[in-house]
Design an enzyme around this catalytic site. Structure first.
Site, PDB file in Angstrom:
ATOM      1  NE  ARG A  23      -3.725  -1.923   2.444  1.00 39.75           N
ATOM      2  CZ  ARG A  23      -3.546  -2.817   3.398  1.00 39.75           C
ATOM      3  NH1 ARG A  23      -2.735  -2.567   4.399  1.00 39.75           N
ATOM      4  NH2 ARG A  23      -4.170  -3.963   3.371  1.00 39.75           N
ATOM      5  CB  CYS A  46      -8.981 -18.058  14.748  1.00 37.07           C
ATOM      6  SG  CYS A  46      -7.464 -17.096  14.857  1.00 37.07           S
ATOM      7  NE  ARG A  73      -3.572  -5.320  -2.854  1.00 39.65           N
ATOM      8  CZ  ARG A  73      -3.316  -4.980  -1.595  1.00 39.65           C
ATOM      9  NH1 ARG A  73      -3.136  -5.909  -0.692  1.00 39.65           N
ATOM     10  NH2 ARG A  73      -3.229  -3.725  -1.251  1.00 39.65           N
ATOM     11  CD1 TRP A 439     -25.599  -1.642  40.645  1.00 43.61           C
ATOM     12  CD2 TRP A 439     -23.438  -1.161  40.302  1.00 43.61           C
ATOM     13  NE1 TRP A 439     -25.318  -0.498  41.335  1.00 43.61           N
ATOM     14  CE2 TRP A 439     -23.995  -0.179  41.156  1.00 43.61           C
ATOM     15  CE3 TRP A 439     -22.093  -1.051  39.949  1.00 43.61           C
ATOM     16  CZ2 TRP A 439     -23.247   0.881  41.655  1.00 43.61           C
ATOM     17  CZ3 TRP A 439     -21.348  -0.005  40.454  1.00 43.61           C
ATOM     18  CH2 TRP A 439     -21.925   0.951  41.293  1.00 43.61           C
TER      19      TRP A 439
HETATM   20  C1  LIG Z   1      -6.856 -24.078  15.967  1.00 45.52           C
HETATM   21  C2  LIG Z   1      -6.412 -22.674  16.248  1.00 45.52           C
HETATM   22  C3  LIG Z   1      -7.328 -21.754  16.750  1.00 45.52           C
HETATM   23  C4  LIG Z   1      -6.921 -20.450  17.015  1.00 45.52           C
HETATM   24  N1  LIG Z   1      -7.852 -19.562  17.508  1.00 45.52           N
HETATM   25  C5  LIG Z   1      -7.472 -18.287  17.767  1.00 45.52           C
HETATM   26  C6  LIG Z   1      -8.420 -17.333  18.243  1.00 45.52           C
HETATM   27  O1  LIG Z   1      -9.603 -17.657  18.414  1.00 45.52           O
HETATM   28  N2  LIG Z   1      -7.997 -16.065  18.492  1.00 45.52           N
HETATM   29  C7  LIG Z   1      -6.689 -15.674  18.290  1.00 45.52           C
HETATM   30  O2  LIG Z   1      -6.356 -14.509  18.509  1.00 45.52           O
HETATM   31  N3  LIG Z   1      -5.763 -16.552  17.832  1.00 45.52           N
HETATM   32  C8  LIG Z   1      -6.127 -17.841  17.557  1.00 45.52           C
HETATM   33  N4  LIG Z   1      -5.208 -18.730  17.069  1.00 45.52           N
HETATM   34  C9  LIG Z   1      -3.806 -18.296  16.902  1.00 45.52           C
HETATM   35  C10 LIG Z   1      -3.586 -17.629  15.548  1.00 45.52           C
HETATM   36  O3  LIG Z   1      -4.030 -18.453  14.517  1.00 45.52           O
HETATM   37  C11 LIG Z   1      -2.101 -17.352  15.390  1.00 45.52           C
HETATM   38  O4  LIG Z   1      -1.697 -16.527  16.450  1.00 45.52           O
HETATM   39  C12 LIG Z   1      -1.761 -16.675  14.068  1.00 45.52           C
HETATM   40  O5  LIG Z   1      -2.085 -17.502  12.987  1.00 45.52           O
HETATM   41  C13 LIG Z   1      -0.270 -16.351  14.029  1.00 45.52           C
HETATM   42  O6  LIG Z   1       0.041 -15.804  12.798  1.00 45.52           O
HETATM   43  P1  LIG Z   1       1.536 -15.840  12.250  1.00 45.52           P
HETATM   44  O7  LIG Z   1       1.503 -15.243  10.904  1.00 45.52           O
HETATM   45  O8  LIG Z   1       2.450 -15.257  13.271  1.00 45.52           O
HETATM   46  O9  LIG Z   1       1.907 -17.388  12.189  1.00 45.52           O
HETATM   47  P2  LIG Z   1       1.238 -18.535  11.309  1.00 45.52           P
HETATM   48  O10 LIG Z   1      -0.185 -18.275  11.089  1.00 45.52           O
HETATM   49  O11 LIG Z   1       1.624 -19.812  11.970  1.00 45.52           O
HETATM   50  O12 LIG Z   1       2.007 -18.408   9.924  1.00 45.52           O
HETATM   51  C14 LIG Z   1       3.375 -18.696   9.816  1.00 45.52           C
HETATM   52  C15 LIG Z   1       3.601 -19.194   8.405  1.00 45.52           C
HETATM   53  O13 LIG Z   1       4.996 -19.302   8.198  1.00 45.52           O
HETATM   54  C16 LIG Z   1       5.240 -20.434   7.369  1.00 45.52           C
HETATM   55  N5  LIG Z   1       6.639 -20.801   7.600  1.00 45.52           N
HETATM   56  C17 LIG Z   1       7.243 -21.110   8.766  1.00 45.52           C
HETATM   57  N6  LIG Z   1       8.552 -21.343   8.590  1.00 45.52           N
HETATM   58  C18 LIG Z   1       8.793 -21.192   7.274  1.00 45.52           C
HETATM   59  C19 LIG Z   1       9.965 -21.307   6.471  1.00 45.52           C
HETATM   60  N7  LIG Z   1      11.148 -21.623   7.008  1.00 45.52           N
HETATM   61  N8  LIG Z   1       9.847 -21.083   5.150  1.00 45.52           N
HETATM   62  C20 LIG Z   1       8.647 -20.761   4.577  1.00 45.52           C
HETATM   63  N9  LIG Z   1       7.508 -20.649   5.286  1.00 45.52           N
HETATM   64  C21 LIG Z   1       7.583 -20.848   6.628  1.00 45.52           C
HETATM   65  C22 LIG Z   1       4.244 -21.454   7.868  1.00 45.52           C
HETATM   66  O14 LIG Z   1       3.973 -22.433   6.888  1.00 45.52           O
HETATM   67  C23 LIG Z   1       3.026 -20.591   8.171  1.00 45.52           C
HETATM   68  O15 LIG Z   1       2.103 -20.530   7.099  1.00 45.52           O
HETATM   69  C24 LIG Z   1      -5.584 -20.059  16.779  1.00 45.52           C
HETATM   70  C25 LIG Z   1      -4.665 -20.982  16.268  1.00 45.52           C
HETATM   71  C26 LIG Z   1      -5.070 -22.267  16.002  1.00 45.52           C
HETATM   72  C27 LIG Z   1      -4.066 -23.265  15.472  1.00 45.52           C
END
Ligand SMILES: Cc1cc2nc3c(=O)[nH]c(=O)nc-3n(C[C@H](O)[C@H](O)[C@H](O)COP(=O)(O)OP(=O)(O)OC[C@H]3O[C@@H](n4cnc5c(N)ncnc54)[C@H](O)[C@@H]3O)c2cc1C
Length: 459
Positions: A23, A46, A73, A439
């Protein structure tokens, strides 16, 4: 001349960062390359429990933005491509195409680490048997659904009783399974104090879920065909046609550790307020792979939540795009549900307060979600911690039916602005009989805490 940013990880943090950077800077100014080892981008983990439970119809409903939309994009998204190594002094990453096996290095001007977290999967006998499932990714969710649909079994064991465990218990109930939940701690939901965990356990037992606490899982027993048959603990065995693991996660920082980037006490990357990795001007990190400042205790903690991940991505993208934004920290707010029981928490538990030497008083109150005479009113339990003498709010936990969970946001705001319980009592919250008693339950708890702090000070 155009700069190149390399983003590792294409989900919440990584794609939010890439999108925000785009963006701010067009393709002529900034080349954006994202490496994602999985099949999907920008999906809601989630939502997996609700997809497995059948409340969300299809996997694609959980995908916020597809790879094609990102590529349109001008984001160079490389799916099924894993980064294997970081060369920080040389400003380059080594990647492998997981389909073709091709490997190469790519240089960067700026780097974003958005690698998420790794689910804990202890090396127990039978843990890799067919019928044992994690629920971290969409592929995991699909594999579990395939098992549930192909397997005529009716007994499910959930190992671990954190919020993902309880949400999966609900999903399996919706699927018609008899659910047993096996947990190492005394009560489910260790993000709550045990006395609030009791409230959750009793409600779950009322839903027909068998909740086993203080249990150490020793293995998964399999049948002659190799499929899961039971979960064994030190002193019992629980028959299972399917096992779901919800044992928590650790920051996925193996690449960062090998590259000697700074890690905190829980193994997550340590950043400054702009989400730059400490000591590295051109490297950002966010989401489940970092530790965040807990604004209530003043300590660094690993709190892997989608709310933080999306905000981090936005802030990182702003920094990468040449803007300035900061993430001040968190108060530890989370909400979840199991069937019609909503559970929420924010701030410190008793053991967190003790760990940082804070002295506190606690109160626990029973109230109702609506005026007592209004149809549909339901009981609600609120626990509140306030600092001794000052009366500063330290934490709130809530369990109750419809309308209970999101009340935690009142407490989250109060914690963020460091209110005392006395100031909380004066909050001008909305009231009408269908929404709350005159309350609000959170204010009832705050009022009781004011008395408790005064009594304690006099004593
Ligand atoms: C079942 C479940 C329910 C959840 N419910 C909630 C909720 O209700 N509320 C809430 O706030 N949070 C919830 N969460 C947590 C939330 O999903 C995570 O906090 C969020 O997805 C984190 O995002 P992220 O991008 O940091 O990591 P991720 O979503 O884990 O993404 C990281 C990505 O990096 C990729 N990756 C890693 N290492 C490498 C590498 N070396 N090379 C290339 N790719 C790589 C992985 O494949 C992955 O796609 C839940 C999680 C789960 C599993």
């Amino acid at each position: 001349m155009s700069e190149r940013v390399v983003v590792i990880g294409g989900d919440a943090t990584g794609m939010s960062a890439a999108s925000q950077a785009r963006r701010l800077k067009n393709a002529g100014e900034l080349e954006i390359v994202v490496f994602e080892r999985g099949h999907y981008t920008s999906y809601s983990a989630c939502g997996i429990p609700y997809w497995v439970g059948g409340e969300v119809g299809a996997r694609d409903d959980l995908i916020a933005r597809t790879p094609a939309e990102h590529r349109a994009r001008d984001i160079d998204l490389r799916l099924r491509t894993e980064v294997l190594e970081l060369d920080v002094p040389g400003q380059r990453v080594r990647w492998r195409d997981l389909e073709s096996g091709a490997e190469s290095w790519l240089s960067y001007d700026k780097l974003v680490l958005a690698t998420g977290a790794t689910p804990i999967r202890p090396p127990l006998p039978g843990i890799d048997a067919p019928g044992v499932h994690g629920v971290q990714t969409l592929d995991d969710g699909q594999a579990l659904i395939d098992t549930l649909e192909s397997n005529p079994g009716r007994r499910a064991v959930v190992v671990g009783a954190g919020y993902i465990g309880v949400e999966m218990a609900e999903a399996l109930i919706h699927r018609g399974y008899q659910v047993t939940m096996v947990n190492r701690g005394p009560e489910p939901m260790s993000t709550l104090d045990p006395d609030m965990g009791v409230v959750v356990r009793k409600a779950m037992e009322g839903m027909g879920i068998k909740v086993i606490g203080d249990a150490e899982v020793t293995g998964i027993r399999t049948a002659a065909d190799g499929r899961v048959e039971a979960v064994t603990t030190t002193d019992a065995e629980y028959p299972a046609d399917v096992v779901v693991l919800g044992l928590g996660v650790r920051p996925n920082t193996d690449l960062a550790r090998a590259a000697e980037l700074p890690l905190g006490p829980a193994g997550g990357l340590v950043t400054d307020l702009a989400m730059r990795v400490r000591g590295h001007e051109n490297i950002w990190a966010g989401g489940d792979c970092v530790e965040v400042l807990d604004l209530v205790s003043g300590t660094l903690r690993h709190i892997p939540l989608g709310t933080h991940a999306n905000k981090h991505g936005q802030i990182i993208g702003s920094g990468v795009g040449g803007d300035y934004a900061t993430f001040p920290g968190v108060v530890g707010t989370a909400v979840s549900k199991v069937c019609d029981l909503e559970v929420a928490r924010t701030g410190l538990r008793e053991k967190d307060a003790r760990a940082v030497g804070l002295q506190y008083v606690t109160v626990m109150i029973e109230s109702t979600s609506r005026s007592g005479y209004y149809p549909g009113t339901a009981p609600m339990t609120v626990k509140l911690l306030a600092e001794r003498r000052t009366g500063r709010l330290l934490g709130v936990q809530i369990a109750g039916r419809e309308g209970a969970g999101k009340r935690i946001d009142i407490a989250a705001v109060a914690l963020t602005v460091r209110m005392t319980v006395e100031q909380m009592v004066a909050l001008d919250l909305g009231y009408a009989p269908p929404f709350s008693p005159v309350w609000d339950p959170v204010l009832v708890a705050a009022r009781k805490a004011v008395s408790a702090v005064r009594r304690d000070s006099r004593a």
